[in-house]
Write a protein that holds these residues in place. Structure first.
Motif, short mmCIF file in Angstrom:
data_model
loop_
_atom_site.label_atom_id
_atom_site.label_comp_id
_atom_site.label_asym_id
_atom_site.label_seq_id
_atom_site.Cartn_x
_atom_site.Cartn_y
_atom_site.Cartn_z
N ASP A 147 0.83 -1.21 0.00
CA ASP A 147 0.00 0.00 0.00
C ASP A 147 0.86 1.26 0.00
O ASP A 147 0.49 2.28 -0.60
N GLU A 148 2.05 1.23 0.59
CA GLU A 148 2.96 2.36 0.51
C GLU A 148 3.47 2.53 -0.92
O GLU A 148 3.55 3.64 -1.44
N TYR A 149 3.79 1.41 -1.56
CA TYR A 149 4.19 1.44 -2.97
C TYR A 149 3.08 2.04 -3.84
O TYR A 149 3.34 2.86 -4.72
N GLU A 150 1.85 1.65 -3.59
CA GLU A 150 0.72 2.15 -4.38
C GLU A 150 0.53 3.65 -4.19
O GLU A 150 0.26 4.37 -5.15
N ALA A 151 0.70 4.14 -2.97
CA ALA A 151 0.58 5.59 -2.73
C ALA A 151 1.66 6.35 -3.49
O ALA A 151 1.37 7.39 -4.11
N ILE A 152 2.88 5.85 -3.49
CA ILE A 152 3.96 6.48 -4.25
C ILE A 152 3.64 6.44 -5.74
O ILE A 152 3.81 7.43 -6.46
N ARG A 153 3.17 5.30 -6.23
CA ARG A 153 2.85 5.16 -7.65
C ARG A 153 1.76 6.13 -8.07
O ARG A 153 1.88 6.83 -9.08
N ASN A 203 -9.44 3.78 -1.46
CA ASN A 203 -10.59 3.53 -0.59
C ASN A 203 -10.26 3.74 0.89
O ASN A 203 -10.64 2.95 1.75
N VAL A 204 -9.51 4.83 1.17
CA VAL A 204 -9.18 5.19 2.55
C VAL A 204 -9.31 6.71 2.71
O VAL A 204 -9.53 7.43 1.74
N ALA A 205 -9.17 7.19 3.93
CA ALA A 205 -9.24 8.63 4.20
C ALA A 205 -8.00 9.34 3.68
O ALA A 205 -6.92 8.75 3.58
N ARG A 206 -8.12 10.62 3.38
CA ARG A 206 -6.99 11.41 2.90
C ARG A 206 -5.87 11.44 3.92
O ARG A 206 -4.69 11.36 3.58
N THR A 207 -6.21 11.55 5.19
CA THR A 207 -5.17 11.58 6.23
C THR A 207 -4.41 10.25 6.29
O THR A 207 -3.22 10.24 6.58
N THR A 208 -5.09 9.16 6.00
CA THR A 208 -4.43 7.85 5.97
C THR A 208 -3.45 7.80 4.81
O THR A 208 -2.32 7.33 4.95
N VAL A 209 -3.86 8.31 3.65
CA VAL A 209 -2.97 8.34 2.49
C VAL A 209 -1.76 9.21 2.78
O VAL A 209 -0.63 8.86 2.43
N GLN A 210 -1.98 10.33 3.44
CA GLN A 210 -0.87 11.23 3.78
C GLN A 210 0.15 10.50 4.66
O GLN A 210 1.36 10.59 4.43
N ARG A 211 -0.32 9.77 5.65
CA ARG A 211 0.57 9.02 6.54
C ARG A 211 1.29 7.91 5.78
O ARG A 211 2.51 7.76 5.90
N ILE A 212 0.57 7.16 4.95
CA ILE A 212 1.18 6.07 4.16
C ILE A 212 2.26 6.64 3.24
O ILE A 212 3.36 6.10 3.14
N TYR A 213 1.95 7.74 2.56
CA TYR A 213 2.87 8.37 1.61
C TYR A 213 4.13 8.87 2.31
O TYR A 213 5.25 8.65 1.84
N ASN A 214 3.97 9.52 3.46
CA ASN A 214 5.13 10.03 4.21
C ASN A 214 6.03 8.89 4.69
O ASN A 214 7.26 9.00 4.64
#
Length: 126
Positions: free
Chosen positions: A37-43, A60-71
């Protein structure tokens, strides 16, 4: 009781899951593990140019979750590049897009469907 983790929607798995220096032997403490899922956020954000909001919707997650995964993913990439560690992509809470779904989750899925349709048409014409 903690809230159950929600699976993140991922288009596809990476073609290669191990990156790093060629001349190094694999030493366990020199491997950084990045989740799928971290790879997918970067992609989605860096390669596809999506915003955090668009990426959150696709995964299919919250924006804040994506921000944390991406960081977290960016930190792992930086550690791997700067320190010369191996980067391995595996694991995480994810669910792959379904190929037979009428609504594909991202452009890559859409491109795969178009390629499948065109190859099916070519086979029927022969």
């Amino acid at each position: 009781m903690p809230r159950p983790r929600k699976c993140r929607k991922v288009c596809c798995l990476p073609k290669s899951n191990l990156f790093g220096p060629i001349d190094k032997t694999m030493i366990e403490n020199e491997i950084i593990v990045m989740t799928v899922d971290e790879y997918e956020a970067i992609r989605l954000m860096d390669l596809e140019g999506m915003t955090q909001e668009e990426c959150a919707e696709k995964m299919n997650v919250a924006r804040t979750t994506v921000q944390r995964i991406y960081n977290e993913a960016r930190l792992k990439i930086a550690k791997s590049l700067v320190n010369g560690y191996l980067l391995k992509i595996e694991g995480g809470d994810y669910k792959l897009c379904e190929e037979n779904s009428s609504l594909f989750g991202c452009r890559r899925c859409h491109e795969q469907k178009c390629c499948q349709i065109s190859s099916d048409v070519n086979l029927k014409e022969e």
